[in-house]
Every structure is written in structure tokens, then in C-alpha cells.
Design an enzyme around this catalytic site. Structure first.
Site, PDB file in Angstrom:
ATOM      1  NE  ARG A  66      -3.903   0.588   2.295  1.00 22.16           N
ATOM      2  CZ  ARG A  66      -4.852   0.773   1.406  1.00 22.16           C
ATOM      3  NH1 ARG A  66      -4.962   2.190   1.556  1.00 22.16           N
ATOM      4  NH2 ARG A  66      -5.484  -0.436   1.208  1.00 22.16           N
ATOM      5  CG  ASP A  67       3.540   2.372   2.857  1.00 22.06           C
ATOM      6  OD1 ASP A  67       3.923   1.320   2.851  1.00 22.06           O
ATOM      7  OD2 ASP A  67       4.255   3.280   4.427  1.00 22.06           O
ATOM      8  CG  LEU A  68       6.665  -0.696  -3.233  1.00 24.23           C
ATOM      9  CD1 LEU A  68       7.639  -1.904  -2.375  1.00 24.23           C
ATOM     10  CD2 LEU A  68       6.016  -2.126  -4.079  1.00 24.23           C
ATOM     11  CG  ASP A  70       5.379   7.237   1.362  1.00 24.61           C
ATOM     12  OD1 ASP A  70       5.096   8.195   0.325  1.00 24.61           O
ATOM     13  OD2 ASP A  70       4.924   7.498   2.705  1.00 24.61           O
TER      14      ASP A  70
ATOM     15  NE  ARG B 308       2.382   6.258   5.059  1.00 27.34           N
ATOM     16  CZ  ARG B 308       2.851   7.049   3.842  1.00 27.34           C
ATOM     17  NH1 ARG B 308       2.169   7.767   3.766  1.00 27.34           N
ATOM     18  NH2 ARG B 308       2.147   5.782   2.273  1.00 27.34           N
TER      19      ARG B 308
END
Lengths: 110, 360
Positions: A66-68, A70, B308
Site C-alpha cells: 500500500r505504501d511501497l 513512499d 497512514r
């Protein structure tokens, strides 16, 4: 706090103490024990093998994809993922949503 | 009657606005608020969108892109890129800590440092500078120094930049508010938030103060402060008048572990934020609703927050948006504070969201 006034002996003593000193250090909240992760959020160069600010994994995005991106975008730290800036700018050309399309991410052999 | 109802519903739907969301790898997704569907995708030539801001007249969108220190300008009505530029030159790269377009839309004011790759090292500029980018010439045409008494590294980072309505003064918000003359970057005033006029407050910090649908010339935000006796954190509502340079603080209650910025409804009567308590696996998220006329917290509602995320509000103030990290935008009903539906962008969100209200 202009709305607060001392109403007992202890509170008046604190006010007197503050008038003579700048601060009541003993009343400060103790600094919490934080884990030390020398390289930021991970000990290894592999997405997913990271910890949150409390040293656990409960605060991480789930799934990890999901936040790769980032790691690259806000961390300014491309070591966790291929070097998007210079050598592998197209490593995710076929993968806009990593959670959905992670199988389309290019393999990179530095 | 049926026709009248259809017309009424159509009018109601078209009264909603448009969302612009930056996504991986180099796209702006345009979402119709009424349909809650992606209606257009704008390709950026300079890289991954990192930050966005809307002009005061809400006709132009300015986007900062990551790879080459780029900026792109988009016409909100047509969804067309009207200008784009990059500043990196060979081994010399720029890093921005804050930026804002001027009221006329011809210049972008930045706070930046340079990083230069040498044969055996990177040289990182120790001083942050003001840089004025001329959008027509596509280069920095004027620079200025940050006052030497201020912290140089990271000056303005994590804060916001805003112009006075007449464009003569530039405000940099951080733990203090710095006011600069835009002609020569001389600091004309500094409002130290750690020594506010309100007695008993110290270590004051404003949240992210910028929002696209607030009142022109007036910033409303939440702030956190500690009292000097037992260092108990409290939060409150702050208003900053860009014309008069005056702050108004109203403490509300004990601080949560963290809060997002304050989102204000178009009628400016209600404000919303998301408050967190706890950390990691024990973290709980709540929507908080404020009555801005009386500066009171009037409602709380827990919801399943992501690990987040960012928080936004619709152009009508009737929906909340929870978005990033990931590819979805969750839409919550503001009245019930319950999840209504999810918008699938099929691309990971990389920047904030700009909400453009309907023009009629």
C-alpha cells in the site's frame, strides 16, 4: 492558563516556585523509550521488512504494498526500492497500484 | 412533478465539485464529486506529483513534481497542462522545503537548498534560500537569503507559505510566523508562537494551515500547546488574519496523540479534524466536529482508520475523504460520520488532494 488559579497550599507553592524558577522539570513527562533502528525504518534493504515508530509492525500499512512507493517519495530513500531516479526509472511502469498490480513490477538485478 | 424532481436532482448533483489527486507514477486523477467516479487523467511530463495547491481564484492548479524539481500548471476548467518546467541542471539538484504561487499566478516563490554531485561527494547547501521562479522564463530569476539568525537547514520545512491578499508580503508558518517583504525578502515581522499573547501557553505549534476552501485572507487551524507548569498538552483553534497579522487562540481541551489539519465547511460554521489516540496496534481514530462560532468540540465518532492517511472534506462539506497511502479514497458521510462508499483510483496516491468547488 489564565482561567486556573491556585486553590490549595500545594498549588500555591508551585506558583511560588515558578515565580522564582522558570520551570518544574520533575513534572515533565518522561521521554519514552524508543527503539533504535540505525537505518531509519529497516535493518535490511527489502520492502516489508520494516518497523513502525514504536518498533513493531502494527503501525505499518497493510498490506505492505500500500505504501511501497513512499519509500521513494516522502522518505527520499530509494535504497529500499530500485533506484527510480537514475538507473531504473521504469521499474513500475506497468504498476500504478502496487497492492493490485505488484506482479507487474519489474525485477531488477543491480 | 417527476420532471421537476429530476431537474432538482440534476442541479443538486452538478452543485458538487471536482477532486484532483496526484497518483503514481506521474498522473493527476480528476474525480467528479457528484458521480464519485474518475472522469479524467492528466499526464505530467516532469515526474511524480508531490504537492499541489490551488490559486486563490480556483482556476489554476500548481503541482510540484519530484524527480527533477519540477512544477506543472493545470487549467482547472479544461484539465490541460498549460505550463511545465524543471529546475535540476545536470549534477545540481534543488530541494524545496516550501513553495507558493504568487497571487497573479506568474511566479512561484520557494524556499530551497541545492545538492550538487561532485566527483567524490555530494555538496549540500547549508543555507536555505528564497527563490522566485518565473513561470514564463522557466527559471529562478531572483533569490534571497533567509535571516541569518534563523535556523538555516530546513527553514520552512513542514510548514506552509502564504501571501497577503495584495501580494506584498509572504508568510512562512512554522513554530513562528515569519513575514517577509516580497520585493527584497527582508523580514518585516516575526510572531513568535512560543510566546503568544494568551497567558499560560508555551511550545505552541500550528498544524498544517493551508486549505483550499477557507475564507480568503483568513487561516483557521488547530494548534497544540503545553502549559508551563505540568506540561500538559492542550489543543485549540487558531485564526490568523493575513491582512491584520493578528492571531486569535482559543484552547479547547487536552491534546490527542495526533491530529490532522482542520477542514472547514464552506459556510465556515463547522470544522472537522481526525484525532488519534494511542500508537501502532492500539491506535484509535476519531472524527471530531467543532462549532467554529463558539469554538467548541461538539461531536466525536470513532472510525476504522488506516495506518497512514490524509483527511479532506468535500466542496459542500457534506462528505469526508480519507485517502493515501494506497489507491482508494474512502468517502464518509459528514452527518452520520459513517463510511458511505469507496472510490477506486487504481493508482497509488502520492500527493494531497485539491477540492475545487463547482462554479455555479
Amino acid at each position: 492558563m489564565k482561567h486556573l488559579r491556585a486553590v490549595n497550599q500545594k498549588a500555591r507553592r508551585i506558583e511560588d516556585y515558578l515565580a522564582a524558577n522558570d520551570d518544574v522539570v520533575g513534572l515533565q513527562a518522561p521521554a519514552g523509550q524508543r527503539p533504535h533502528v540505525p537505518m531509519g525504518c529497516s535493518l535490511v534493504f527489502s520492502p516489508g521488512w520494516e518497523v513502525d515508530s514504536a518498533g513493531g509492525t502494527a503501525g505499518l500499512c497493510q498490506p505492505v504494498e500500500r505504501d511501497l512507493y513512499d519509500c521513494y517519495i516522502t522518505c527520499f530513500w530509494p535504497a529500499q526500492v530500485p533506484d527510480h531516479l537514475n538507473n531504473y526509472p521504469d521499474w513500475t511502469a506497468k504498476c500504478a497500484a502496487a497492492t493490485k498490480d505488484w506482479r507487474n513490477i519489474d525485477l531488477v538485478f543491480p | 412533478m417527476r420532471f421537476a424532481l429530476a431537474v432538482l436532482l440534476a442541479t443538486s448533483a452538478s452543485a458538487q465539485g471536482t477532486l484532483f489527486v496526484g497518483t503514481w507514477p506521474h498522473t493527476i486523477h480528476v474525480v467528479d464529486e457528484a458521480k464519485q467516479k474518475v472522469i479524467d487523467k492528466i499526464d505530467l511530463s516532469t515526474g511524480t506529483p508531490l504537492d499541489m495547491t490551488l490559486s486563490e481564484d480556483r482556476k489554476t492548479l500548481y503541482i510540484e513534481t519530484l524527480e527533477n524539481a519540477g512544477f506543472e500548471v493545470i487549467d482547472v476548467a479544461t484539465h490541460k497542462v498549460t505550463n511545465s518546467l524543471t529546475l535540476n541542471e545536470g549534477s545540481k539538484k534543488y530541494r524545496f522545503s516550501a513553495w507558493a504561487p504568487d497571487p497573479e499566478g506568474k511566479l512561484i516563490y520557494t524556499l530551497y537548498r541545492t545538492v550538487e554531485k561532485k566527483s567524490d561527494r555530494f555538496e549540500v547547501d547549508r543555507n536555505t534560500k528564497f527563490g522566485v521562479i518565473d513561470l514564463a522564463q522557466k527559471k529562478i530569476v531572483r533569490t534571497g537569503d533567509v535571516p541569518k539568525d534563523e535556523e538555516q537547514v530546513g527553514f520552512g520545512f513542514g510548514g506552509g507559505m502564504r501571501f497577503s491578499p495584495d501580494g506584498k508580503f509572504l508568510y512562512v508558518f512554522r513554530n513562528s510566523v515569519y513575514i517577509f517583504d516580497t520585493t527584497d525578502f527582508k523580514m518585516v515581522d516575526k510572531i513568535d508562537l512560543s510566546k503568544p499573547q494568551f497567558p499560560g501557553m508555551a511550545s505552541l505549534g500550528m498544524g498544517r494551515v493551508l486549505d483550499s476552501i477557507q475564507e480568503p485572507g483568513m487561516l483557521i487551524s488547530v494548534f497544540n500547546s503545553q502549559d508551563p507548569v505540568v506540561h500538559r498538552s492542550i489543543f485549540g483553534i487558531a485564526r490568523f488574519d493575513l491582512n491584520k497579522r493578528t492571531f486569535e487562540f482559543t484552547p479547547v481541551g487536552p491534546s490527542a496523540t495526533g491530529m490532522t489539519g482542520l477542514q472547514v465547511t464552506p459556510d465556515r460554521k463547522r470544522g472537522y479534524t481526525v484525532a488519534f489516540n494511542g500508537q501502532g496496534g492500539t491506535r484509535r481514530c476519531e472524527f471530531w466536529e467543532f462549532d467554529l462560532a463558539n469554538n467548541k468540540l461538539i461531536r466525536k465518532q470513532e472510525f476504522d482508520g488506516r495506518a497512514r492517511f490524509s483527511f479532506g472534506i468535500s466542496s459542500t462539506g457534506k462528505e469526508f475523504y480519507i485517502f493515501g497511502a494506497g489507491y482508494t479514497v474512502e468517502v464518509y458521510d459528514a452527518a452520520s460520520m459513517q463510511l458511505r462508499n469507496t472510490i477506486d483510483l487504481s493508482a497509488d496516491i502520492t500527493s494531497g488532494m485539491v477540492v475545487v468547488p463547482a462554479t455555479r
